[in-house]
Design an enzyme around this catalytic site. Structure first.
Site, short mmCIF file in Angstrom:
data_model
loop_
_atom_site.label_atom_id
_atom_site.label_comp_id
_atom_site.label_asym_id
_atom_site.label_seq_id
_atom_site.Cartn_x
_atom_site.Cartn_y
_atom_site.Cartn_z
N LYS A 32 0.84 -1.20 0.00
CA LYS A 32 0.00 0.00 0.00
C LYS A 32 0.87 1.24 0.00
O LYS A 32 1.70 1.44 0.88
CB LYS A 32 -0.92 0.01 1.23
CG LYS A 32 -1.84 1.23 1.27
CD LYS A 32 -2.96 1.05 2.28
CE LYS A 32 -2.62 1.51 3.67
NZ LYS A 32 -2.66 2.98 3.84
N ASP A 59 -3.41 4.28 -2.22
CA ASP A 59 -4.41 4.75 -1.25
C ASP A 59 -4.36 6.27 -1.15
O ASP A 59 -3.78 6.82 -0.22
CB ASP A 59 -4.12 4.09 0.10
CG ASP A 59 -5.19 4.40 1.14
OD1 ASP A 59 -6.29 4.82 0.75
OD2 ASP A 59 -4.90 4.22 2.34
N LYS A 61 -7.30 8.18 -1.52
CA LYS A 61 -8.63 8.62 -1.01
C LYS A 61 -9.17 9.84 -1.77
O LYS A 61 -9.36 10.91 -1.20
CB LYS A 61 -8.56 8.90 0.49
CG LYS A 61 -8.21 7.66 1.30
CD LYS A 61 -8.37 7.90 2.79
CE LYS A 61 -8.12 6.67 3.62
NZ LYS A 61 -6.73 6.17 3.58
N PHE A 62 -9.45 9.62 -3.06
CA PHE A 62 -9.95 10.73 -3.89
C PHE A 62 -11.33 11.22 -3.40
O PHE A 62 -12.19 10.42 -3.04
CB PHE A 62 -10.09 10.28 -5.35
CG PHE A 62 -8.80 9.81 -5.96
CD1 PHE A 62 -7.62 10.54 -5.82
CD2 PHE A 62 -8.76 8.62 -6.69
CE1 PHE A 62 -6.42 10.11 -6.40
CE2 PHE A 62 -7.57 8.18 -7.27
CZ PHE A 62 -6.41 8.92 -7.12
N ASP A 64 -13.53 14.58 -4.82
CA ASP A 64 -13.58 15.84 -5.56
C ASP A 64 -14.82 15.78 -6.45
O ASP A 64 -15.64 14.86 -6.32
CB ASP A 64 -12.28 16.01 -6.37
CG ASP A 64 -11.91 17.48 -6.57
OD1 ASP A 64 -12.80 18.27 -6.96
OD2 ASP A 64 -10.73 17.83 -6.36
N THR A 68 -13.29 15.30 -11.98
CA THR A 68 -11.91 15.25 -11.49
C THR A 68 -11.58 13.86 -10.94
O THR A 68 -10.49 13.32 -11.17
CB THR A 68 -11.70 16.34 -10.42
OG1 THR A 68 -12.00 17.59 -11.02
CG2 THR A 68 -10.28 16.35 -9.89
N THR A 116 -12.17 5.93 10.69
CA THR A 116 -12.29 5.41 12.06
C THR A 116 -11.81 6.43 13.09
O THR A 116 -12.01 6.25 14.28
CB THR A 116 -11.49 4.10 12.24
OG1 THR A 116 -10.21 4.29 11.67
CG2 THR A 116 -12.18 2.94 11.56
N ARG A 207 3.11 -1.99 10.69
CA ARG A 207 4.24 -2.20 11.60
C ARG A 207 4.42 -3.63 12.12
O ARG A 207 5.58 -4.05 12.29
CB ARG A 207 4.14 -1.20 12.76
CG ARG A 207 4.36 0.22 12.26
CD ARG A 207 3.76 1.25 13.17
NE ARG A 207 2.30 1.16 13.19
CZ ARG A 207 1.52 1.92 13.94
NH1 ARG A 207 2.06 2.80 14.75
NH2 ARG A 207 0.21 1.81 13.87
O1 C5P Z 1 1.10 -0.21 11.18
P1 C5P Z 1 -0.35 -0.53 11.09
O2 C5P Z 1 -0.64 -2.01 10.93
O3 C5P Z 1 -1.15 0.10 12.19
O4 C5P Z 1 -0.79 0.17 9.72
C1 C5P Z 1 -2.09 0.08 9.26
C2 C5P Z 1 -2.30 0.81 7.96
O5 C5P Z 1 -3.69 0.86 7.68
C3 C5P Z 1 -1.82 2.26 7.95
O6 C5P Z 1 -1.42 2.55 6.60
C4 C5P Z 1 -3.06 3.04 8.30
O7 C5P Z 1 -3.06 4.34 7.77
C5 C5P Z 1 -4.14 2.21 7.64
N1 C5P Z 1 -5.47 2.37 8.24
C6 C5P Z 1 -5.75 2.06 9.57
N2 C5P Z 1 -7.01 2.19 10.09
C7 C5P Z 1 -7.99 2.61 9.33
C8 C5P Z 1 -7.76 2.92 8.00
C9 C5P Z 1 -6.48 2.79 7.47
O8 C5P Z 1 -4.86 1.67 10.28
N3 C5P Z 1 -9.19 2.69 9.84
#
Ligand code: C5P
Length: 237
Positions: A32, A59, A61-62, A64, A68, A116, A207
């Site tokens: 991603k 990712d 997130k468009f 507009d 566009t 979220t 992570r």
């Molecule tokens: O490191 P981690 O597993 O927390 O990363 C999760 C990924 O998913 C990040 O890119 C974060 O921006 C994305 N994300 C999230 N929760 C959401 C939507 C997207 O953690 N509700």
């Protein structure tokens, strides 16, 4: 199951993103690239990731006006990305234009419903009287009617969204952690077992894989739990 893991490249450095890709391409299915990395790495980085044999989830997130967003979707599709995101709150026409622009390309649009990070009082502050849960289903239903094929769902909402949009839709779930992983800054985490049992198709993991001492072994542990969850889900269905 490993191809159902999407590794989030949450960094501002294209070089360190590419070293993660080189270590994990062939182990996981997709990477991603989001709005922190893309302005630095650009289409060149997307091509390099694809050259490693992996798919890309762009990712951005468009959100507009329909014309566009249609153009943005065409540009994303021209890069050969597998998934790209739009905000469902951009409205019915915007969703229809996005779906039309993606039609016939190899790119599937994923609709983002309610972030979220927003709770009921945040929604009310921007003039939305519904609860987040109701709003998620309202927006997902609208996206489905306009021909959008996929959804980003938190683990909390994945089963309700699955029930609404049916089995052919693609559901992508972030915020997953193995039982012994630290939650880090994620608040409502679920295990890969539960996410798959509840109906997710792909998990976005950052992570817990990228920062693991052995990222390849961490990806394998995720895949094994996902497999068990998927099997448990089919038994219950
Ligand atoms: O490191 P981690 O597993 O927390 O990363 C999760 C990924 O998913 C990040 O890119 C974060 O921006 C994305 N994300 C999230 N929760 C959401 C939507 C997207 O953690 N509700």
């Amino acid at each position: 199951m490993k191809e159902r893991i999407i590794v989030a490249l949450d960094t501002d450095s294209p070089d360190s993103a590419l070293s993660v890709v080189k270590a994990l391409a062939g182990v996981v299915g997709m990477f991603k690239v989001g709005m922190e990395l893309f302005p630095r790495g650009g289409p060149d980085l997307v091509r390099k990731i694809r050259d490693e044999g992996a798919d890309v989830f762009l990712d951005l997130k468009f959100h507009d006006i329909p014309n566009t967003v249609a153009g943005a979707v065409r540009s994303a599709a021209a890069l050969g990305v597998r998934f790209t995101t739009v905000h469902a709150s951009g409205g019915r026409q915007m969703l229809a234009s996005a779906a039309e622009a993606a039609f016939g390309t190899g790119t599937t649009i994923l609709a983002v419903t309610v972030l979220t990070s927003l709770d009921g009082s945040d929604l009310s502050e921007i003039g939305v009287p519904s609860s987040p849960a109701d709003m998620v289903l309202r927006l997902a239903g609208m996206a489905m009617r306009e021909g959008i094929g996929g959804y980003v769902c938190s683990a909390r909402e994945v089963s309700a969204v699955r029930e609404l949009v049916g089995n052919s839709a693609v559901l992508v779930t972030p915020g997953v952690r193995l039982q012994d992983d630290a939650a880090l800054d994620q608040k409502r985490v679920v295990t890969p077992f539960d996410a798959m049992r509840n109906g997710a198709d792909y998990l976005v993991v950052g992570r817990p894989i990228t920062k693991a001492a052995d990222p390849v072994a961490a990806a394998s542990r995720f895949a094994a739990e996902m497999q068990r969850g998927r099997e448990a889900g089919s038994r219950e269905a």
